[in-house]
Design a protein around this motif. Structure first.
Motif, PDB file in Angstrom:
ATOM      1  N   ARG A 236       0.772  -1.210   0.047  1.00  0.00           N
ATOM      2  CA  ARG A 236       0.007  -0.011  -0.037  1.00  0.00           C
ATOM      3  C   ARG A 236       0.957   1.237  -0.034  1.00  0.00           C
ATOM      4  NH1 ARG A 236      -3.006  -2.626   3.930  1.00  0.00           N
ATOM      5  NH2 ARG A 236      -2.217  -1.391   5.564  1.00  0.00           N
ATOM      6  N   TRP A 237       1.713   1.282   0.656  1.00  0.00           N
ATOM      7  CA  TRP A 237       3.111   2.205   0.902  1.00  0.00           C
ATOM      8  C   TRP A 237       3.452   2.741  -0.315  1.00  0.00           C
ATOM      9  CZ3 TRP A 237       5.981   0.947   5.928  1.00  0.00           C
ATOM     10  CH2 TRP A 237       5.083   1.050   7.004  1.00  0.00           C
ATOM     11  N   LEU A 238       3.856   1.484  -1.299  1.00  0.00           N
ATOM     12  CA  LEU A 238       4.449   1.789  -2.346  1.00  0.00           C
ATOM     13  C   LEU A 238       3.562   2.527  -3.454  1.00  0.00           C
ATOM     14  CD1 LEU A 238       6.643  -1.551  -2.507  1.00  0.00           C
ATOM     15  CD2 LEU A 238       7.627   0.541  -2.364  1.00  0.00           C
ATOM     16  N   ILE A 239       2.381   1.590  -3.581  1.00  0.00           N
ATOM     17  CA  ILE A 239       1.395   2.182  -4.414  1.00  0.00           C
ATOM     18  C   ILE A 239       0.905   3.709  -4.328  1.00  0.00           C
ATOM     19  CG2 ILE A 239      -1.159   1.842  -5.421  1.00  0.00           C
ATOM     20  CD1 ILE A 239       0.718  -0.561  -6.311  1.00  0.00           C
ATOM     21  N   ASP A 240       0.755   3.965  -3.015  1.00  0.00           N
ATOM     22  CA  ASP A 240       0.366   5.194  -2.697  1.00  0.00           C
ATOM     23  C   ASP A 240       1.350   6.218  -3.307  1.00  0.00           C
ATOM     24  OD1 ASP A 240      -2.069   4.464  -1.542  1.00  0.00           O
ATOM     25  OD2 ASP A 240      -1.197   4.553   0.555  1.00  0.00           O
ATOM     26  N   ARG A 241       2.775   6.024  -2.744  1.00  0.00           N
ATOM     27  CA  ARG A 241       3.710   7.131  -3.312  1.00  0.00           C
ATOM     28  C   ARG A 241       3.828   7.141  -4.863  1.00  0.00           C
ATOM     29  NH1 ARG A 241       7.349   8.654   0.474  1.00  0.00           N
ATOM     30  NH2 ARG A 241       7.926  10.163  -1.343  1.00  0.00           N
ATOM     31  N   LEU A 242       3.659   5.977  -5.540  1.00  0.00           N
ATOM     32  CA  LEU A 242       3.872   5.862  -6.980  1.00  0.00           C
ATOM     33  C   LEU A 242       2.454   6.580  -7.769  1.00  0.00           C
ATOM     34  CD1 LEU A 242       4.942   2.384  -7.585  1.00  0.00           C
ATOM     35  CD2 LEU A 242       6.188   4.481  -8.065  1.00  0.00           C
ATOM     36  N   ALA A 243       1.457   6.443  -7.116  1.00  0.00           N
ATOM     37  CA  ALA A 243       0.313   6.948  -7.574  1.00  0.00           C
ATOM     38  C   ALA A 243       0.309   8.481  -7.263  1.00  0.00           C
ATOM     39  CB  ALA A 243      -1.221   6.508  -6.875  1.00  0.00           C
ATOM     40  N   GLN A 244       0.650   8.885  -6.102  1.00  0.00           N
ATOM     41  CA  GLN A 244       0.782  10.512  -5.884  1.00  0.00           C
ATOM     42  C   GLN A 244       1.809  11.221  -6.596  1.00  0.00           C
ATOM     43  OE1 GLN A 244       1.839  10.701  -1.791  1.00  0.00           O
ATOM     44  NE2 GLN A 244      -0.270   9.414  -1.183  1.00  0.00           N
ATOM     45  N   ALA A 245       2.708  10.629  -7.342  1.00  0.00           N
ATOM     46  CA  ALA A 245       3.778  10.847  -8.212  1.00  0.00           C
ATOM     47  C   ALA A 245       3.096  10.997  -9.657  1.00  0.00           C
ATOM     48  CB  ALA A 245       5.050  10.217  -7.980  1.00  0.00           C
ATOM     49  N   GLY A 246       2.000  10.500  -9.935  1.00  0.00           N
ATOM     50  CA  GLY A 246       1.479  10.456 -11.155  1.00  0.00           C
ATOM     51  C   GLY A 246       1.444   9.499 -11.994  1.00  0.00           C
ATOM     52  N   HIS A 247       1.646   8.297 -11.427  1.00  0.00           N
ATOM     53  CA  HIS A 247       1.843   6.932 -12.268  1.00  0.00           C
ATOM     54  C   HIS A 247       0.394   6.344 -12.540  1.00  0.00           C
ATOM     55  CE1 HIS A 247       6.091   7.322 -10.597  1.00  0.00           C
ATOM     56  NE2 HIS A 247       6.344   6.397 -11.670  1.00  0.00           N
ATOM     57  N   LYS A 248       0.306   6.122 -13.794  1.00  0.00           N
ATOM     58  CA  LYS A 248      -1.284   5.366 -14.212  1.00  0.00           C
ATOM     59  C   LYS A 248      -1.196   4.207 -14.418  1.00  0.00           C
ATOM     60  CE  LYS A 248      -3.162   9.723 -13.307  1.00  0.00           C
ATOM     61  NZ  LYS A 248      -3.957   9.710 -12.224  1.00  0.00           N
ATOM     62  N   ARG A 249      -0.118   3.865 -15.302  1.00  0.00           N
ATOM     63  CA  ARG A 249       0.060   2.241 -15.828  1.00  0.00           C
ATOM     64  C   ARG A 249       0.852   1.613 -15.038  1.00  0.00           C
ATOM     65  NH1 ARG A 249       1.038   5.739 -19.691  1.00  0.00           N
ATOM     66  NH2 ARG A 249       3.341   4.797 -19.911  1.00  0.00           N
ATOM     67  N   PHE A 250       0.221   0.600 -14.283  1.00  0.00           N
ATOM     68  CA  PHE A 250       0.887  -0.134 -13.383  1.00  0.00           C
ATOM     69  C   PHE A 250       1.026  -1.680 -13.931  1.00  0.00           C
ATOM     70  CE2 PHE A 250      -0.102   3.224 -10.438  1.00  0.00           C
ATOM     71  CZ  PHE A 250       0.702   3.132  -9.569  1.00  0.00           C
ATOM     72  N   ALA A 251       2.099  -2.452 -13.512  1.00  0.00           N
ATOM     73  CA  ALA A 251       2.309  -3.767 -13.920  1.00  0.00           C
ATOM     74  C   ALA A 251       2.815  -4.574 -12.693  1.00  0.00           C
ATOM     75  CB  ALA A 251       3.210  -4.083 -15.100  1.00  0.00           C
ATOM     76  N   ILE A 252       2.543  -5.694 -12.594  1.00  0.00           N
ATOM     77  CA  ILE A 252       2.994  -6.593 -11.362  1.00  0.00           C
ATOM     78  C   ILE A 252       4.043  -7.748 -11.872  1.00  0.00           C
ATOM     79  CG2 ILE A 252       2.320  -8.131  -9.400  1.00  0.00           C
ATOM     80  CD1 ILE A 252      -0.135  -6.003  -9.053  1.00  0.00           C
ATOM     81  N   ILE A 253       5.043  -7.933 -11.341  1.00  0.00           N
ATOM     82  CA  ILE A 253       5.792  -9.136 -11.502  1.00  0.00           C
ATOM     83  C   ILE A 253       5.574  -9.947 -10.079  1.00  0.00           C
ATOM     84  CG2 ILE A 253       7.989 -10.201 -11.957  1.00  0.00           C
ATOM     85  CD1 ILE A 253       8.449  -7.675 -13.448  1.00  0.00           C
ATOM     86  N   ALA A 254       4.892 -11.090 -10.169  1.00  0.00           N
ATOM     87  CA  ALA A 254       4.736 -11.757  -9.008  1.00  0.00           C
ATOM     88  C   ALA A 254       5.734 -13.030  -8.896  1.00  0.00           C
ATOM     89  CB  ALA A 254       3.281 -12.407  -9.081  1.00  0.00           C
ATOM     90  N   GLY A 255       5.619 -13.419  -7.761  1.00  0.00           N
ATOM     91  CA  GLY A 255       6.529 -14.964  -7.400  1.00  0.00           C
ATOM     92  C   GLY A 255       5.437 -16.085  -7.885  1.00  0.00           C
ATOM     93  N   PRO A 256       6.165 -17.185  -7.819  1.00  0.00           N
ATOM     94  CA  PRO A 256       5.467 -18.432  -8.037  1.00  0.00           C
ATOM     95  C   PRO A 256       3.803 -18.446  -7.449  1.00  0.00           C
ATOM     96  CG  PRO A 256       7.537 -18.932  -7.033  1.00  0.00           C
ATOM     97  CD  PRO A 256       7.453 -17.414  -6.934  1.00  0.00           C
ATOM     98  N   ASP A 257       2.858 -19.270  -8.125  1.00  0.00           N
ATOM     99  CA  ASP A 257       1.550 -19.249  -7.895  1.00  0.00           C
ATOM    100  C   ASP A 257       1.577 -19.756  -6.334  1.00  0.00           C
ATOM    101  OD1 ASP A 257      -1.080 -18.749  -8.424  1.00  0.00           O
ATOM    102  OD2 ASP A 257      -1.274 -20.766  -8.485  1.00  0.00           O
ATOM    103  N   ASN A 258       2.219 -20.839  -6.037  1.00  0.00           N
ATOM    104  CA  ASN A 258       2.123 -21.345  -4.855  1.00  0.00           C
ATOM    105  C   ASN A 258       2.869 -20.955  -3.553  1.00  0.00           C
ATOM    106  OD1 ASN A 258       4.787 -22.107  -5.432  1.00  0.00           O
ATOM    107  ND2 ASN A 258       4.834 -24.083  -4.818  1.00  0.00           N
ATOM    108  N   SER A 259       3.484 -19.508  -3.668  1.00  0.00           N
ATOM    109  CA  SER A 259       4.115 -18.880  -2.619  1.00  0.00           C
ATOM    110  C   SER A 259       3.027 -18.045  -1.840  1.00  0.00           C
ATOM    111  CB  SER A 259       5.265 -17.932  -3.330  1.00  0.00           C
ATOM    112  OG  SER A 259       5.646 -17.204  -2.352  1.00  0.00           O
ATOM    113  N   VAL A 260       2.980 -18.293  -0.721  1.00  0.00           N
ATOM    114  CA  VAL A 260       2.045 -17.505   0.202  1.00  0.00           C
ATOM    115  C   VAL A 260       2.689 -16.158   0.380  1.00  0.00           C
ATOM    116  CG1 VAL A 260       1.422 -17.335   2.741  1.00  0.00           C
ATOM    117  CG2 VAL A 260       1.511 -19.453   1.725  1.00  0.00           C
ATOM    118  N   VAL A 261       3.957 -15.809   0.339  1.00  0.00           N
ATOM    119  CA  VAL A 261       4.465 -14.512   0.499  1.00  0.00           C
ATOM    120  C   VAL A 261       4.168 -13.671  -0.825  1.00  0.00           C
ATOM    121  CG1 VAL A 261       6.550 -13.081   0.557  1.00  0.00           C
ATOM    122  CG2 VAL A 261       6.415 -15.240   2.168  1.00  0.00           C
TER     123      VAL A 261
END
Length: 401
Positions: A236-261
Motif C-alpha cells: 500500500r505504501w509503495l502504490i500510494d507514493r507511486l500514484a501520488q507521483a502521477g503513475h497511471k499504468r501499473f504492472a506486477i511481477i509476481a512470484g510463484p503461484d504457490n508462494s504464500v508470500v
C-alpha cells in the motif's frame, strides 16, 4: 537371582534404548562381549537392590564417553570438578547456555577444562536433558535472501542451539514431504520454517508435539505460530507514493503461484490499486530470481508499456532494472519506475539504489527464535502470531515526487 535391567543406547542418535532383563553374571558377561563386537555401548547394569554397576570399570562414570584427554584417557565432568574444586553440577551449568554461574566460577572451571582437554559430550547431555538442541530450519530458494540465514544462525548460537537446514528447490508439497521425512530422523526439538507447508504437515507436527514457527508468512491454521512482515501494508505504501507521483499504468511481477508470500504481497497491491480507482494491472509470473525478473520485463515491453512495475521481491526488481536499461534502452526511473520488496543489500548498491520495503529481519528472526524456544520449553503455550511493519526505502529506481 535378583532381576537386573540393562539399559543401553546405540552409537547413532536415532536409536531407542530398549530394556533387556538379565538373570546372572554369566549372562551379563556374555552380553559385554556381544556389545564389544556389535558397537553397542552399555551404560550400566542397574539393580533395584543395589547401586548401579559400571559397565566399564575404567570409565569412572555410567554415562557415554566424553572427550579423550592428552594421555588418551577419557576426561569427564567429574575430573574437571575435582581439579577446579567445585561440584559436578557447577561444571554442568558452566557448559549449559543460559545457566546461572558466576564469572569467577566460570573462569575457574574453564581453566580446569582447558588443562584437562575436556569437552562436553552432546550425546550424554541429550540423554540427561531429553533435548537434542537441534532445530530444523526449512527454507525455500536458499540463495534468495542470504541475510536471513546469517542472522538466524547467530541468534540460534546465542541460544545454544544447532541448525539443520532443509532446502526446498521448488517450494512444492512434494519437496516439503521429502524434507519432513528426513527431519523425523534427527530428534529435533523444534522446526522453524521459511517455506510453505501444507495443513497436513502442520497437523502432523502438532500431533507429534513438535513446536513449529513460520517466519515471513501467516497461516490461519491451528498450531501455526508465525512471525511476519505486513506485506499488504508495505505494498500500500509503495502504490500510494507511486500514484501520488502521477503513475497511471501499473504492472506486477509476481512470484510463484504457490508462494504464500507472493500471494499476500500481490493481493495487497491489487487491493490498493482498486481502492484508488486505477486499472487492473497485467501480472507476469516469475520465480523470485534475477533471471525471471529480466524475462518478465521483456514480456512487459510493447505499446502499452507500464510506467510503474511492482515486483514481489528485490531480486526480480534488480533483474527488471538491468533488462530495462541494457535490454530495452529505457531510463530508470524517467521511463519506468521499478520497486521491490525485502530490502536486500544488493538492492542498495549505487548501480540500483532500489526503492523497496525493507523488512525488519533482525527483529523478525529474534521474535521467531524466542517464540520457538518458549514452545520447546513449554509446549502448552497458545498459538501466537506477530506482525512487523517494514520500512519504506526511497531509492532512485522510482519517481516518488
Amino acid at each position: 537371582k535378583q532381576l537386573r535391567t540393562l539399559s543401553f543406547f546405540s552409537t547413532t542418535l536415532g536409536g531407542r534404548a530398549p530394556d533387556i532383563s538379565m538373570h546372572s553374571d554369566a549372562i551379563n558377561n556374555r552380553f559385554d562381549a556381544i556389545f564389544a563386537a556389535s558397537g553397542w555401548r552399555p551404560i550400566c547394569y542397574r539393580n533395584s537392590m543395589s547401586k548401579p554397576r559400571i559397565a566399564n570399570p575404567k570409565a569412572k562414570t555410567a554415562l557415554p564417553p566424553e572427550e579423550p584427554g592428552a594421555n588418551g584417557r577419557i576426561v569427564t565432568s567429574y575430573d574437571v570438578a575435582r581439579l577446579a574444586g567445585v561440584s559436578q553440577s557447577a561444571v554442568s551449568r558452566c557448559f549449559t547456555p543460559g545457566a546461572s554461574v558466576s564469572a569467577k566460577m566460570r573462569e575457574r572451571i574453564k581453566r580446569a577444562a582447558d588443562e584437562l582437554g575436556y569437552q562436553p559430550n552432546a550425546i550424554a547431555r541429550m540423554l540427561i536433558t531429553k533435548r537434542s538442541n537441534l532445530v530444523a530450519v526449512i527454507v525455500s530458494n536458499l540463495g534468495v535472501n542470504p541475510d536471513f540465514t546469517t542472522i538466524l544462525s547467530q541468534h540460534m548460537v546465542d541460544q545454544g542451539l544447532n541448525l539443520l537446514f532443509f532446502t526446498l528447490d521448488h517450494d512444492t508439497d512434494a519437496d516439503a514431504e521429502r524434507a519432513i521425512d528426513q527431519l523425523w530422523q534427527y530428534r529435533v526439538d523444534g522446526v522453524l520454517s521459511a517455506a510453505q507447508l501444507s495443513e497436513e504437515h502442520i497437523g502432523l507436527m502438532r500431533e507429534r508435539g513438535l513446536p513449529l514457527v513460520f517466519i515471513n508468512r501467516l497461516y490461519e491454521v491451528p498450531g501455526a505460530n508465525s512471525v511476519c512482515c505486513d506485506h499488504a501494508e508495505g505494498e500500500r505504501w509503495l502504490i500510494d507514493r507511486l500514484a501520488q507521483a502521477g503513475h497511471k499504468r501499473f504492472a506486477i511481477i509476481a512470484g510463484p503461484d504457490n508462494s504464500v508470500v507472493s500471494r499476500q504481497r500481490i493481493q495487497g497491491a491489487l487491493d490498493r490499486l482498486k481502492q484508488l480507482g486505477l486499472a487492473k494491472p497485467p501480472i507476469i509470473r516469475g520465480d523470485f530470481t534475477y533471471e525471471s525478473g529480466r524475462k518478465a520485463m521483456r514480456d512487459l515491453a510493447g505499446e502499452a508499456r507500464p510506467d510503474a512495475v511492482i515486483c514481489a521481491n528485490d531480486l526480480m526488481a534488480i533483474g527488471c532494472i538491468d533488462e530495462a536499461r541494457h535490454g530495452l534502452s529505457l531510463s530508470v526511473p524517467q521511463d519506468v519506475s521499478i520497486v521491490g520488496f525485502d530490502g536486500l543489500a544488493p538492492g542498495q548498491w549505487s548501480s540500483y539504489n532500489l526503492t523497496t520495503i525493507r523488512q525488519p529481519l533482525k527483529s523478525m528472526v529474534s521474535a521467531a527464535v524466542d517464540m520457538l524456544v518458549a514452545r520447546i520449553d513449554d509446549p502448552t503455550i497458545a498459538t501466537e502470531k506477530r506482525v512487523f511493519s517494514g520500512d519504506l526505502i526511497e531509492g532512485a529506481s522510482a519517481r516518488l515526487r
